[in-house]
Design a protein around this motif. Structure first.
Motif, PDB file in Angstrom:
ATOM      1  N   GLU A 141     -21.627  35.449 104.175  1.00  0.00           N
ATOM      2  CA  GLU A 141     -20.855  35.903 105.329  1.00  0.00           C
ATOM      3  C   GLU A 141     -19.760  36.821 104.811  1.00  0.00           C
ATOM      4  O   GLU A 141     -18.997  36.448 103.911  1.00  0.00           O
ATOM      5  N   ALA A 142     -19.721  38.020 105.348  1.00  0.00           N
ATOM      6  CA  ALA A 142     -18.724  38.960 104.845  1.00  0.00           C
ATOM      7  C   ALA A 142     -18.269  39.826 105.992  1.00  0.00           C
ATOM      8  O   ALA A 142     -18.961  39.954 107.010  1.00  0.00           O
ATOM      9  N   THR A 143     -17.116  40.398 105.835  1.00  0.00           N
ATOM     10  CA  THR A 143     -16.642  41.314 106.861  1.00  0.00           C
ATOM     11  C   THR A 143     -17.439  42.608 106.741  1.00  0.00           C
ATOM     12  O   THR A 143     -17.755  43.074 105.645  1.00  0.00           O
ATOM     13  N   LEU A 144     -17.755  43.167 107.868  1.00  0.00           N
ATOM     14  CA  LEU A 144     -18.545  44.382 107.854  1.00  0.00           C
ATOM     15  C   LEU A 144     -17.613  45.576 107.702  1.00  0.00           C
ATOM     16  O   LEU A 144     -16.551  45.632 108.328  1.00  0.00           O
ATOM     17  N   THR A 145     -18.032  46.488 106.861  1.00  0.00           N
ATOM     18  CA  THR A 145     -17.275  47.735 106.791  1.00  0.00           C
ATOM     19  C   THR A 145     -18.098  48.787 107.500  1.00  0.00           C
ATOM     20  O   THR A 145     -19.233  49.063 107.110  1.00  0.00           O
ATOM     21  N   ASP A 146     -17.509  49.314 108.554  1.00  0.00           N
ATOM     22  CA  ASP A 146     -18.196  50.346 109.310  1.00  0.00           C
ATOM     23  C   ASP A 146     -19.497  49.817 109.907  1.00  0.00           C
ATOM     24  O   ASP A 146     -20.432  50.559 110.153  1.00  0.00           O
ATOM     25  N   GLY A 147     -19.568  48.522 110.105  1.00  0.00           N
ATOM     26  CA  GLY A 147     -20.782  47.932 110.659  1.00  0.00           C
ATOM     27  C   GLY A 147     -21.850  47.634 109.629  1.00  0.00           C
ATOM     28  O   GLY A 147     -22.943  47.220 109.962  1.00  0.00           O
ATOM     29  N   PHE A 148     -21.548  47.870 108.332  1.00  0.00           N
ATOM     30  CA  PHE A 148     -22.548  47.615 107.297  1.00  0.00           C
ATOM     31  C   PHE A 148     -22.084  46.506 106.380  1.00  0.00           C
ATOM     32  O   PHE A 148     -20.894  46.320 106.161  1.00  0.00           O
ATOM     33  N   LEU A 149     -23.070  45.808 105.844  1.00  0.00           N
ATOM     34  CA  LEU A 149     -22.773  44.853 104.778  1.00  0.00           C
ATOM     35  C   LEU A 149     -22.505  45.653 103.504  1.00  0.00           C
ATOM     36  O   LEU A 149     -22.950  46.791 103.363  1.00  0.00           O
ATOM     37  N   SER A 150     -21.834  45.003 102.582  1.00  0.00           N
ATOM     38  CA  SER A 150     -21.551  45.709 101.331  1.00  0.00           C
ATOM     39  C   SER A 150     -22.844  45.891 100.547  1.00  0.00           C
ATOM     40  O   SER A 150     -23.820  45.149 100.750  1.00  0.00           O
ATOM     41  N   GLU A 151     -22.848  46.874  99.670  1.00  0.00           N
ATOM     42  CA  GLU A 151     -24.038  47.126  98.860  1.00  0.00           C
ATOM     43  C   GLU A 151     -24.420  45.909  98.054  1.00  0.00           C
ATOM     44  O   GLU A 151     -25.595  45.595  97.880  1.00  0.00           O
ATOM     45  N   GLU A 152     -23.416  45.217  97.592  1.00  0.00           N
ATOM     46  CA  GLU A 152     -23.653  44.046  96.760  1.00  0.00           C
ATOM     47  C   GLU A 152     -24.435  42.988  97.542  1.00  0.00           C
ATOM     48  O   GLU A 152     -25.387  42.392  97.044  1.00  0.00           O
ATOM     49  N   ALA A 153     -24.020  42.810  98.781  1.00  0.00           N
ATOM     50  CA  ALA A 153     -24.657  41.758  99.581  1.00  0.00           C
ATOM     51  C   ALA A 153     -26.107  42.105  99.879  1.00  0.00           C
ATOM     52  O   ALA A 153     -26.981  41.239  99.913  1.00  0.00           O
ATOM     53  N   ILE A 154     -26.356  43.394 100.089  1.00  0.00           N
ATOM     54  CA  ILE A 154     -27.675  43.792 100.553  1.00  0.00           C
ATOM     55  C   ILE A 154     -28.631  44.037  99.392  1.00  0.00           C
ATOM     56  O   ILE A 154     -29.847  44.117  99.583  1.00  0.00           O
ATOM     57  N   ALA A 155     -28.061  44.124  98.178  1.00  0.00           N
ATOM     58  CA  ALA A 155     -28.852  44.548  97.017  1.00  0.00           C
ATOM     59  C   ALA A 155     -30.149  43.764  96.819  1.00  0.00           C
ATOM     60  O   ALA A 155     -31.212  44.379  96.676  1.00  0.00           O
ATOM     61  N   PRO A 156     -30.115  42.431  96.808  1.00  0.00           N
ATOM     62  CA  PRO A 156     -31.372  41.719  96.476  1.00  0.00           C
ATOM     63  C   PRO A 156     -32.501  42.043  97.443  1.00  0.00           C
ATOM     64  O   PRO A 156     -33.638  42.250  97.019  1.00  0.00           O
ATOM     65  N   LEU A 157     -32.168  42.137  98.701  1.00  0.00           N
ATOM     66  CA  LEU A 157     -33.204  42.416  99.693  1.00  0.00           C
ATOM     67  C   LEU A 157     -33.743  43.837  99.516  1.00  0.00           C
ATOM     68  O   LEU A 157     -34.962  44.051  99.515  1.00  0.00           O
ATOM     69  N   SER A 158     -32.822  44.767  99.328  1.00  0.00           N
ATOM     70  CA  SER A 158     -33.250  46.158  99.145  1.00  0.00           C
ATOM     71  C   SER A 158     -34.171  46.270  97.938  1.00  0.00           C
ATOM     72  O   SER A 158     -35.221  46.921  97.988  1.00  0.00           O
ATOM     73  N   ARG A 159     -33.779  45.600  96.870  1.00  0.00           N
ATOM     74  CA  ARG A 159     -34.601  45.667  95.663  1.00  0.00           C
ATOM     75  C   ARG A 159     -35.979  45.083  95.914  1.00  0.00           C
ATOM     76  O   ARG A 159     -36.996  45.650  95.553  1.00  0.00           O
ATOM     77  N   HIS A 160     -35.979  43.969  96.568  1.00  0.00           N
ATOM     78  CA  HIS A 160     -37.270  43.307  96.825  1.00  0.00           C
ATOM     79  C   HIS A 160     -38.179  44.214  97.642  1.00  0.00           C
ATOM     80  O   HIS A 160     -39.351  44.387  97.312  1.00  0.00           O
ATOM     81  N   LEU A 161     -37.633  44.798  98.662  1.00  0.00           N
ATOM     82  CA  LEU A 161     -38.450  45.640  99.530  1.00  0.00           C
ATOM     83  C   LEU A 161     -38.941  46.866  98.775  1.00  0.00           C
ATOM     84  O   LEU A 161     -40.123  47.223  98.867  1.00  0.00           O
ATOM     85  N   THR A 162     -38.037  47.499  98.040  1.00  0.00           N
ATOM     86  CA  THR A 162     -38.429  48.699  97.310  1.00  0.00           C
ATOM     87  C   THR A 162     -39.547  48.378  96.334  1.00  0.00           C
ATOM     88  O   THR A 162     -40.545  49.100  96.219  1.00  0.00           O
ATOM     89  N   ARG A 163     -39.372  47.276  95.656  1.00  0.00           N
ATOM     90  CA  ARG A 163     -40.352  46.889  94.673  1.00  0.00           C
ATOM     91  C   ARG A 163     -41.711  46.603  95.312  1.00  0.00           C
ATOM     92  O   ARG A 163     -42.751  47.081  94.857  1.00  0.00           O
ATOM     93  N   THR A 164     -41.675  45.866  96.354  1.00  0.00           N
ATOM     94  CA  THR A 164     -42.928  45.533  97.038  1.00  0.00           C
ATOM     95  C   THR A 164     -43.611  46.798  97.545  1.00  0.00           C
ATOM     96  O   THR A 164     -44.832  46.931  97.458  1.00  0.00           O
ATOM     97  N   ALA A 165     -42.810  47.735  98.030  1.00  0.00           N
ATOM     98  CA  ALA A 165     -43.402  48.928  98.620  1.00  0.00           C
ATOM     99  C   ALA A 165     -43.976  49.841  97.553  1.00  0.00           C
ATOM    100  O   ALA A 165     -45.043  50.425  97.751  1.00  0.00           O
ATOM    101  N   THR A 166     -43.280  49.952  96.448  1.00  0.00           N
ATOM    102  CA  THR A 166     -43.670  51.007  95.524  1.00  0.00           C
ATOM    103  C   THR A 166     -44.587  50.526  94.420  1.00  0.00           C
ATOM    104  O   THR A 166     -45.239  51.343  93.785  1.00  0.00           O
ATOM    105  N   THR A 167     -44.639  49.242  94.163  1.00  0.00           N
ATOM    106  CA  THR A 167     -45.546  48.767  93.133  1.00  0.00           C
ATOM    107  C   THR A 167     -46.905  48.532  93.781  1.00  0.00           C
ATOM    108  O   THR A 167     -47.030  47.686  94.675  1.00  0.00           O
ATOM    109  N   ASP A 168     -47.889  49.302  93.314  1.00  0.00           N
ATOM    110  CA  ASP A 168     -49.163  49.289  94.021  1.00  0.00           C
ATOM    111  C   ASP A 168     -49.816  47.928  94.067  1.00  0.00           C
ATOM    112  O   ASP A 168     -50.265  47.474  95.117  1.00  0.00           O
ATOM    113  N   HIS A 169     -49.854  47.261  92.925  1.00  0.00           N
ATOM    114  CA  HIS A 169     -50.644  46.028  92.946  1.00  0.00           C
ATOM    115  C   HIS A 169     -49.958  44.968  93.791  1.00  0.00           C
ATOM    116  O   HIS A 169     -50.596  44.182  94.473  1.00  0.00           O
ATOM    117  N   ILE A 170     -48.633  44.966  93.799  1.00  0.00           N
ATOM    118  CA  ILE A 170     -47.941  43.992  94.651  1.00  0.00           C
ATOM    119  C   ILE A 170     -48.221  44.319  96.116  1.00  0.00           C
ATOM    120  O   ILE A 170     -48.557  43.446  96.929  1.00  0.00           O
TER     121      ILE A 170
END
Lengths: 576, 687
Positions: B302-331
């Motif tokens: 739970e964090a205060t939103l800046t400009d309506g967004f979560l901080s990069e730190e908070a969102i990092a794991p999800l972003s990484r997971h999605l990027t990885r899943t999308a771009t790694t072919d075999h996954i």
């Protein structure tokens, strides 16, 4: 029941109202049990039993439950209101699995009553807080009590515990929406028995489908307060928006007027308001009577929807008469009466007709005999094994008669039960005696009313005929004597004359003409006699049929019609 | 399958492991715009005509679609309501997911972000993209129109493709740079049906599309239905829940359903209070209890939103997971294949369930049909029994008949072989009215018995149906409780026709002139009456007291007929006339029966449908077993995907941050994870 009961008139009145409703509901149930659906009966009986137990246990306590979604802060709210840490609070979901009760009561008897009640509610552990019994001291409720503090203050004294009045039972329930289904089964019966429900929700969850399904499923009768907890997490503007939204949703999804409040167990925001509302309810003790009344009213309405009140009362006389008429017709009373009339005419003709021609009518077969009835009753034959009539077997039994009886009864039942609940209709249909046709058969065959009764004027008529016949014979004999004497040229004395006519001629003419005229007169009288006989037989047979029909059809049906009326009237009283 | 899955899906959220994984992802999907575009065009061009390898699978699915379109559950049996829901869902899934996925193996991975109301789905998506693509607010429910975010290249596939055909498309042309206008959210919807807003964003990695679904437990029924439909269409779920509601029942139902279908799920546990650690462990425990221990959990505080967004730190794991899943072919391939196969397996299982519910429908329909036919059969038996045993030959009828034949004088006439024909004619002329009465009375008697039997049958059937929960639908027609109102007239008509047919029968039997003369001499009416008496009396014979009355007179009737036609002909006549009568009665009762059976046919289910469904399920399974290995062995065709630039995907956290959540629940995965789990345990113990 403690001494505090009935200290106010309106409370007494409310209590009386509850008792009246219970009685009415019980009566309606007893009357309608055969046809009411199992679900309705069970529901109402549970309600009655719980209302009875409730008013027997205690009328001085108000049961307030904290129900709601998991993680909305029910336990924290309880702790805040109690002023100490009673319920376990944690971030793990779901937290509370067993209900916890807090009782505010100062008197010994009140505490034991409360213990009984908490036990009845199914709550295993409860805590007692000695609340000041004096009412004046606690008024107004938001002013801190002046009496010395009896409880050691908890780490964070958030509300004064004494602002909650004596007689309040506050229960923290397990959640209603979590993965643990048993939580719901624990909470539901307590909610059903509560006097006041505080439904706790939070800004995250207030628009959940579960929440509102559950809210709509809450006992409509119970007063409900919806509390938006955790409201400190929203800034004031959002909070107002949220509250307005929640109010709108609650209005849409619940039937009763429900209060919506914002609280926060952490900052204490709104808790005082909530406590004072609860306190007021507990103080009036109206929540109880109101809730019980509403619950019972709801049951009454349920019964009414199952058994709508009928527009007519009882079975109208014309309907009964129609039934008896059609049943009489079905078993052949009309045919019998026709035969009786024919037979009576025939007999009467034979007896009272002109003796010279009357014998001809006896050549035709007696219609009663052809039906198998012995037309004349003789004293000696009454005890003979052979029944007085055998025709009943042929006329009033057999498939045709059975079919006509069935149709008559069915049309009667359909008229009587036309706008009724189907299960009741079925009961009515089953109430009719299955041996009706045999009984009807017995009613008209084991009777001697069909036998003809001789007309009293027959004897006189016979004498008159005899006189006329005698005159005819005498006149004819005289005339023939005169004729023979004249043929043989024998001297005869002058025949006497009457007004210039010879007497023998006059006698002959009078004898013949009088006989014929009198026979015609008798014919008319016979017709009247036959009609009378037929009418008598019809009346008597119909009264027999009426008696049988009353016992076998009308009375059982009437009993059911009455019990239906009783049921709907009692339900109306309960639902008033 | 689980043995393969964790190896393929490396723990993207882990503080230590994600860097390596991220590198893999970067190397595996080096952006190459030219080849990528070529692949894209090849794919979209090849879409309509190229027969893809799993033709049989597609055919099977098409077959199933066709079969399911016939499935209705007209009767309210116990399992009808759930079965209707299941059928509806299966249909939706076939349309929205299975059919498009089978048509194109390499379509973007559709990731549906779903979850409870107020869990912060929209905030997550906005934060990852760094744009306000969907509306987020404190008022619930927020997202009412689903928003699909995809790369510009994939726009055509989602706009014109077969995905989610039930939803209209509302296109929002908005590039990443454009700032949102808060007042325009949500856009005014056209009135026709539910809409899908499509937003393109360059920040998204290639080969993936994000879908912001409405709340799964929303108060608004339409939202709930839409959420279920969208989740069913997903290749991958990002399931967003919060610390306050991770134990709610409804999301767990959805998770169980996903588990049953073997959908690839990522759970995002949002809004954890700072310093709160027990929640994560509790959620892991719950997941393990439900057999979903391998599901990755990504915690967001739970964090205060800046400009309506979560901080990069908070969102990092999800972003990484999605990027990885999308771009790694075999996954990516693995996720798609797992979800697809799981869905097909589940489809086969659900077809079985639907078939079972259809069986119930058939049984119950059969049962209701039997109720109706049993009641009317017994009515028919009763009436025909009465006819056959002569009980319908009432005393009244017989006495009327006796009136006709009168006394010995008549018998004498017959015995004189009708020498004094003239006398007879005279006497018959006088009694013509009476023979008509015999016929009237006799037919009236039968009509009454039939009428009563029909009424009883209708009444009994109605109540029998009323007591059957499924049959109650029929009893909503109150007129069925009684026999049809024109039944009496109808019966009367039949009886008159029968009398007429008797007359014709008599005339046609008397073929010879002499016989015809005799018939005319006696009169057809009288003969008809005699025939009726014979029909009723001859077959069963009278018993008991009736024999004394009826026997003699019936014999007279028989003699009369025999004197005209001869013994054999009379037997023929009686049986023909009797058969005609019973046929007519059967027809009348059948007409009454049809009043129930005709509406009942509206509740019928095609009898072979369950078998066909089961057969289709078997075919599906065998086809899957045959085709799926060949499908997965074609990595060469996979297009390259640009890595995109989700916010936080390249964020590297400070090493000493203890509170950074770790993904949990990996039951296997090597030393690294064991070490991590131990660390977590130790950390939990300290706190």
């Amino acid at each position: 029941m403690s001494i505090r009961t009935y200290d106010k008139k309106h409370k007494k009145r409310a209590n009386l109202e509850v008792k009246t409703r219970i009685e009415a509901l019980q009566e309606a149930l007893d009357a309608g049990r055969p046809w009411l659906s199992q679900r309705t009966v069970t529901h109402c009986e549970q309600r009655i039993a719980s209302a009875r137990t409730r008013i027997k246990l205690s009328l001085d306590h108000t049961v307030v439950v904290l129900a709601g979604t998991t993680g909305s802060g029910k336990s924290s709210l309880l702790n805040t209101m109690a002023g100490r840490d009673i319920a376990h609070v944690s971030a793990k979901r779901p937290t509370t699995s067993q209900p916890v009760a807090v009782v505010w009561d100062a008197t010994e008897s009140g505490q034991s009553e409360a213990a009984d009640m908490v036990n009845w509610l199914g709550v295993r552990n409860h805590h007692v807080i000695d609340a000041p019994q004096q009412r004046k001291a606690a008024w107004p409720p938001w002013r801190p009590a002046t009496s010395p503090v009896q409880e050691p203050p908890s780490a964070t004294p958030r509300t004064a515990p004494h602002m909650l009045r004596s007689g309040l039972v506050l229960i923290d329930l397990p959640d209603m929406d979590s993965l643990q289904e048993e939580h719901r089964t624990v909470a539901q019966p307590i909610i059903d028995r509560a006097d006041l429900i505080i439904w706790v929700t939070d800004p995250q969850k207030y628009a959940d489908a579960t929440l509102h399904n559950q809210l709509a499923r809450l006992p409509h009768a119970t007063e409900t307060i919806v509390v938006l907890n955790h409201s400190d997490r929203l800034d004031p503007q959002d909070r107002e928006g949220c509250l307005a939204d929640l109010r709108r949703l609650v209005r849409e999804h619940t039937h009763t007027r429900t209060r919506v409040m914002a609280t926060s167990a952490t900052t204490g925001l709104g808790v005082v308001d909530l406590a004072s509302v609860v306190d007021l309810a507990a103080g009036r003790r109206a929540a109880l009577a109101g809730t019980l009344n509403n619950q019972l009213r709801e049951c009454g309405e349920m019964l009414l929807s199952d058994t709508p009140p009928s527009h007519t009362t009882g079975i109208p006389e014309s309907t009964r008469e129609t039934l008896v008429d059609s049943l009489s017709h079905a078993i052949g009373v009309n045919t019998i009466c026709g035969a009786v009339r024919q037979s009576a005419l025939r007999h009467s003709h034979a007896v009272s007709g002109w003796p010279l021609t009357a014998w001809i009518s006896t050549l035709r077969k007696d219609p009663l005999r052809s039906l198998g009835v012995r037309p004349w009753r003789t004293q000696g034959e009454r005890n003979v094994n052979e029944p007085p009539t055998v025709r009943g077997q042929a006329l009033s039994s057999g498939p045709h008669a059975q079919a006509r009886i069935d149709m008559a009864v069915r049309s009667f039942l359909e008229t009587v039960t036309a706008p009724g609940p189907p299960r009741w209709q079925e009961q009515v249909h089953q109430a009719v005696d299955e041996d009706l046709s045999d009984a009807l058969d017995g009613a008209i065959s084991n009777t001697d009313v069909i036998a003809l009764r001789p007309a009293p004027w027959w004897r006189g008529a016979v004498w008159v005929h005899k006189v006329f016949l005698m005159g005819l014979i005498i006149g004819m004999g005289w005339l023939s004597f005169l004729a023979v004497a004249a043929y043989l040229q024998l001297p005869v004395p002058n025949t006497p004359a009457w007004m210039g006519f010879p007497i023998p001629t006059v006698i002959t003419v009078i004898g013949a003409a009088g006989g014929v005229v009198f026979a015609l007169l008798c014919r008319a009288m016979s017709w009247v006699y036959a009609q009378g006989q037929a009418r008598r037989v019809y009346r008597q047979l119909r009264s027999h049929v009426h008696a049988v029909t009353s016992v076998r059809v009308i009375e059982p049906v009437e009993a059911l019609v009455e019990s239906r009326e009783q049921c709907s009237v009692a339900a109306l009283i309960a639902a008033r | 399958m689980h043995g393969v899955l964790p190896a393929a899906l490396c723990p993207t959220g882990s503080t230590v492991g994600h860097n390596a994984a991220l590198h893999d992802g970067h190397q595996g999907a080096k952006p190459s715009p030219i080849s990528h575009n070529a692949d894209m065009s090849a794919r979209t061009d090849g879409l309509p005509e190229a027969p893809p390898p799993p033709t049989t699978l597609q055919d099977t699915v098409h077959d199933i679609e066709r079969l399911l379109s016939q499935v209705t559950f007209p009767l309210d049996t116990i399992d009808a309501a759930p079965a209707r829901d299941v059928t509806q869902r299966v249909r939706h899934q076939l349309d929205n997911y299975i059919a498009p996925r089978l048509s194109d193996e390499h379509a973007p991975l559709l990731t549906v972000v779903g979850g409870s109301t107020g869990a912060g789905k929209s905030t997550l998506i906005n934060s990852m993209l760094g744009t306000h693509v969907t509306a987020a607010s404190a008022l619930r429910p927020t997202t009412r129109t689903p928003v699909l975010v995809c790369r510009p290249e994939d726009d055509a596939w989602f706009t014109y493709g077969a995905v989610l055909p039930g939803l209209g498309r509302a296109h929002v042309e908005r590039s990443v740079e454009e700032r949102p206008q808060p007042s325009t959210n949500p856009p005014a919807e056209p009135n026709h049906g539910p809409q899908l807003r499509i937003v393109t964003s360059e920040r998204l990695p290639g080969g993936i599309a994000l879908l912001d679904a409405p709340d799964i437990d929303s108060l608004v029924q339409a939202n709930r239905a839409m959420a279920t439909q969208l989740l069913d269409a997903a290749d991958m779920w990002v399931f967003v829940t919060t610390a306050a509601r991770y134990a709610d029942a409804i999301p767990w139902d959805a998770l169980r359903a996903a588990h049953a279908r073997n959908v690839h799920v990522v759970i995002v546990l949002n809004r954890i209070d700072r310093g709160e650690t027990s929640v994560l462990g509790d959620l892991t425990r719950l997941l393990e209890e439900h057999g979903m221990g391998h599901t990755p959990i990504i915690a967001v505080h739970e964090a205060t939103l800046t400009d309506g967004f979560l901080s990069e730190e908070a969102i990092a794991p999800l972003s990484r997971h999605l990027t990885r899943t999308a771009t790694t072919d075999h996954i990516r391939q693995h996720v798609i294949a797992t979800t697809r196969d799981g869905s097909l397996e589940h489809l086969a299982a659900q077809l079985g369930d639907i078939a079972a519910a259809l069986d119930t429908q058939l049984h119950v329909h059969r049962h209701l049909h039997d109720i109706v036919t049993a009641k009317f059969d017994s009515a028919r038996h009763d009436v025909l029994d009465h006819l056959n045993n002569g009980a319908a030959l009432r005393a009244e009828v017989l006495s009327s008949w006796q009136d006709i034949v009168g006394t010995g004088r008549f018998m004498r006439n017959i015995e004189q072989r009708m020498n004094a024909t003239r006398d007879l004619v005279a006497s018959m002329a006088l009694r013509r009215g009476r023979s008509a009465t015999v016929q009237e009375k006799a037919t009236q008697s039968i009509a009454t018995i039939t009428l009563s039997a029909a009424q009883t049958a209708a009444h009994n059937t109605w109540f029998a149906l009323y007591h059957d929960p499924a049959g109650q639908a029929l009893t909503l027609r109150p007129e069925l409780a009684h026999a049809s109102p024109d039944l009496a007239d109808h019966l009367g008509q039949h009886m008159r026709q029968w009398q007429d047919s008797l007359r014709e029968l008599l005339l046609s039997t008397g073929g010879r002139r002499r016989t015809t003369a005799r018939i005319l001499a006696v009169g057809t009416n009288t003969l008809g009456a005699a025939l009726i008496v014979v029909v009723f009396a001859s077959t069963g014979g009278l018993t008991g007291t009736e024999i004394t009355i009826a026997g003699g007179t019936a014999l007279v009737a028989q003699r009369l007929l025999e004197s005209v036609f001869g013994t054999e002909a009379v037997r023929q006549l009686a049986s023909t006339a009797g058969k005609d009568l019973s046929d007519r009665i059967t027809a009348v009762l059948a007409r009454e029966e049809q009043r129930f059976l005709t509406p009942l046919t509206e509740y019928a289910t095609p009898p072979n449908l369950p078998i066909q469904l089961r057969h289709a399920a078997t075919t599906l399974r065998t086809t899957m077993a045959r085709t799926s290995p060949t499908n997965t062995n074609k990595p060469s065709q996979t297009p390259h995907h640009p890595p995109g630039a989700l916010r936080g995907a390249t964020f590297s956290p400070p090493i000493d941050d203890h509170t950074t959540p770790t993904p949990t629940g990996h039951t296997e995965g090597g030393r690294f994870h064991r070490l991590l789990q131990q660390m977590r345990k130790i950390g939990g113990g300290e706190r």
